[in-house]
Design a protein around this motif. Structure first.
Motif, short mmCIF file in Angstrom:
data_model
loop_
_atom_site.label_atom_id
_atom_site.label_comp_id
_atom_site.label_asym_id
_atom_site.label_seq_id
_atom_site.Cartn_x
_atom_site.Cartn_y
_atom_site.Cartn_z
N GLU A 215 -3.94 20.55 -9.03
CA GLU A 215 -2.70 19.85 -9.22
C GLU A 215 -1.47 20.77 -8.60
N GLN A 216 -1.43 21.95 -8.43
CA GLN A 216 -0.43 22.82 -7.78
C GLN A 216 -0.69 22.52 -6.34
N GLU A 217 -1.91 22.56 -5.67
CA GLU A 217 -1.94 22.16 -4.20
C GLU A 217 -1.06 20.77 -3.81
N ARG A 218 -1.23 19.87 -4.77
CA ARG A 218 -0.45 18.55 -4.64
C ARG A 218 0.73 18.57 -4.65
N ILE A 219 1.25 19.63 -5.47
CA ILE A 219 2.88 19.92 -5.41
C ILE A 219 3.35 20.54 -4.23
N GLU A 220 2.47 21.64 -3.72
CA GLU A 220 2.89 22.46 -2.54
C GLU A 220 2.76 21.42 -1.40
N GLU A 221 1.84 20.58 -1.28
CA GLU A 221 1.77 19.78 -0.13
C GLU A 221 3.02 18.58 -0.10
N THR A 222 3.32 18.17 -1.32
CA THR A 222 4.66 17.36 -1.50
C THR A 222 6.01 18.12 -1.09
N LEU A 223 5.89 19.28 -1.36
CA LEU A 223 7.10 20.31 -1.16
C LEU A 223 6.99 20.44 0.41
N SER A 224 5.90 20.63 0.96
CA SER A 224 5.81 20.95 2.44
C SER A 224 6.31 19.83 3.13
N LEU A 225 5.77 18.67 2.88
CA LEU A 225 6.34 17.47 3.51
C LEU A 225 7.59 17.30 3.53
N ILE A 226 8.44 17.36 2.35
CA ILE A 226 9.86 17.09 2.07
C ILE A 226 10.46 18.43 3.08
N HIS B 205 1.20 29.80 -13.70
CA HIS B 205 0.78 30.38 -15.06
C HIS B 205 0.04 29.53 -15.95
N GLN B 206 -0.32 28.30 -15.63
CA GLN B 206 -0.95 27.47 -16.50
C GLN B 206 -2.46 27.27 -16.11
N ASP B 207 -3.33 26.71 -16.88
CA ASP B 207 -4.97 26.66 -16.65
C ASP B 207 -4.82 25.20 -15.98
N GLU B 208 -5.54 25.22 -14.75
CA GLU B 208 -5.72 24.05 -14.06
C GLU B 208 -6.47 23.19 -14.76
N ARG B 209 -7.32 23.43 -15.70
CA ARG B 209 -8.10 22.58 -16.41
C ARG B 209 -7.15 21.66 -17.40
N SER B 210 -6.12 22.37 -17.87
CA SER B 210 -5.32 21.50 -18.64
C SER B 210 -4.26 20.72 -17.79
N LEU B 211 -3.98 21.08 -16.68
CA LEU B 211 -3.20 20.35 -15.80
C LEU B 211 -4.15 19.19 -15.05
N ARG B 212 -5.38 19.10 -15.21
CA ARG B 212 -6.31 18.19 -14.77
C ARG B 212 -6.52 17.07 -15.95
N ALA B 213 -6.06 17.43 -16.98
CA ALA B 213 -6.59 16.42 -18.06
C ALA B 213 -5.90 15.27 -18.16
N TYR B 214 -4.48 15.36 -17.77
CA TYR B 214 -3.80 14.17 -17.69
C TYR B 214 -4.27 13.07 -16.36
N LYS C 292 9.86 24.13 -6.16
CA LYS C 292 9.38 25.55 -6.06
C LYS C 292 9.42 26.12 -7.59
N THR C 293 10.41 25.53 -8.27
CA THR C 293 10.39 26.08 -9.60
C THR C 293 9.06 25.57 -10.50
N THR C 294 8.68 24.27 -10.14
CA THR C 294 7.40 23.79 -10.92
C THR C 294 6.33 24.36 -10.57
N ILE C 295 6.31 24.89 -8.96
CA ILE C 295 5.00 25.56 -8.70
C ILE C 295 4.67 26.73 -9.26
N HIS C 296 5.93 27.70 -9.16
CA HIS C 296 5.77 29.03 -9.73
C HIS C 296 5.46 28.61 -11.37
N ARG C 297 5.96 27.93 -12.06
CA ARG C 297 5.60 27.63 -13.55
C ARG C 297 4.10 27.18 -13.64
N PHE C 298 3.48 26.40 -12.70
CA PHE C 298 2.22 26.09 -12.79
C PHE C 298 1.27 27.25 -12.50
#
Length: 294
Positions: free
Chosen positions: A223-234, A278-287, A270-276
């Motif tokens: 999930e974090q990689e996806r946000i980083e990819e979005t940021l990089s493209l923008i 500190h979170q467990d990837e498994r919980s981010l994947r659940a949704y 960038k703020t969202t990436i920093h926050r992510f």
């Protein structure tokens, strides 16, 4: 109104008349897509289309837009699209006509053809380019290359046809998001779409891509990689456009206009990436794993 199989439309067409023109998708081989697996491609009968136009005129005589339903109605030959547009305008003389278009649906149309279609009221196409990276396009069996995207969309621009593109984040797989963002930006910076839908792939069990995962040929992005990819493209985009990132498949949602909203959007990501971090990837994947039929 007649509809066969799933009715897929972009969000901005929510208030348009949805007119079945084709059924299914001519390609129907993209490894991530499950929309039309059980819906063989065919062209809607002319008498059915006219019957539906008559019904639409009775119900909504002041409609301003018709969206031609089907995976890629724009694949029809120019003469057929002209006939369709003229039939539509017999019932709705001033209406605008939109539709999905695959990149290869423009191969059989030159700039003069496209100018004729624009004059008949066909405008604001939606094109699922998904990526501008040739390795990704080949791995996903998209059926075209980045050079094809560039050439065909430039033809649209020469003809004055407005269009929107779709970017599907995460499609490059684990560890490849930055490369995908860079190559996609290189293509988009030579084009002028009015809008870009930015979403993120959610792999469905019925898809070929799911089998690729099971057999070890594809590893999903985090999930974090996806946000980083979005940021990089923008960060690498140079041309003005509206970014539509409001999708149930996105780890973070946004609407922004470039260049005006560049700073607040990139800072939010960038703020969202920093926050992510500190979170467990498994919980981010659940949704994401709860998403079906998108």
């Amino acid at each position: 109104m007649h509809y066969t199989g799933p009715v897929i439309r972009p969000p901005h067409e929510a208030n348009s008349i949805l007119l079945e023109v084709t059924v299914g998708c001519t390609h129907n081989s993209c490894r991530f897509c499950t929309f039309y697996y059980d819906t063989p491609y065919r062209i809607a009968p002319k008498n059915q289309v006219e019957h539906d136009l008559q019904e639409a005129q009775r119900v909504n005589p002041n409609a301003k837009r018709i969206y031609a339903v089907g995976g890629d109605p724009f694949t029809l030959r120019t003469a057929k699209l002209v006939d369709l547009a003229r039939m539509i305008r017999r019932y709705f003389p001033t209406i605008n006509i939109g539709m999905y278009a695959r990149v290869d649906s423009m191969f059989n149309k030159d700039v003069d053809d496209l100018k004729q279609l624009k004059a008949e009221g066909i405008n604001d196409l939606v094109i699922g380019i998904e990526s501008g990276d040739d390795d990704v396009l080949a791995q996903m069996d998209k059926g075209y290359t980045s050079a094809d995207i560039l050439r065909e969309c430039q033809k649209l621009e020469q003809a004055g046809i407005a269009y929107r593109v779709i970017f599907l984040g995460g499609l490059a797989g684990k560890g490849n998001g930055e490369r995908n963002a860079r190559h996609t930006a290189q293509v988009l910076n030579q084009l002028h779409p009015t809008h870009m839908y930015m979403t993120s792939v959610a792999v469905q069990p019925e898809s070929l891509l799911y089998q690729d995962i099971l057999e070890g040929r594809f590893v999903e992005s985090s999930e974090q990689e996806r946000i980083e990819e979005t940021l990089s493209l923008i960060e690498q985009l140079t041309n003005p456009m509206v970014l539509l990132g409001q999708s149930v498949a996105n780890p973070v949602n946004f609407i922004a206009t470039l260049p005006d909203d560049y700073e607040p959007l990139t800072q939010m990501l960038k703020t969202t990436i920093h926050r992510f971090t500190h979170q467990d990837e498994r919980s981010l994947r659940a949704y994401r794993e709860s998403l079906i039929n998108i």
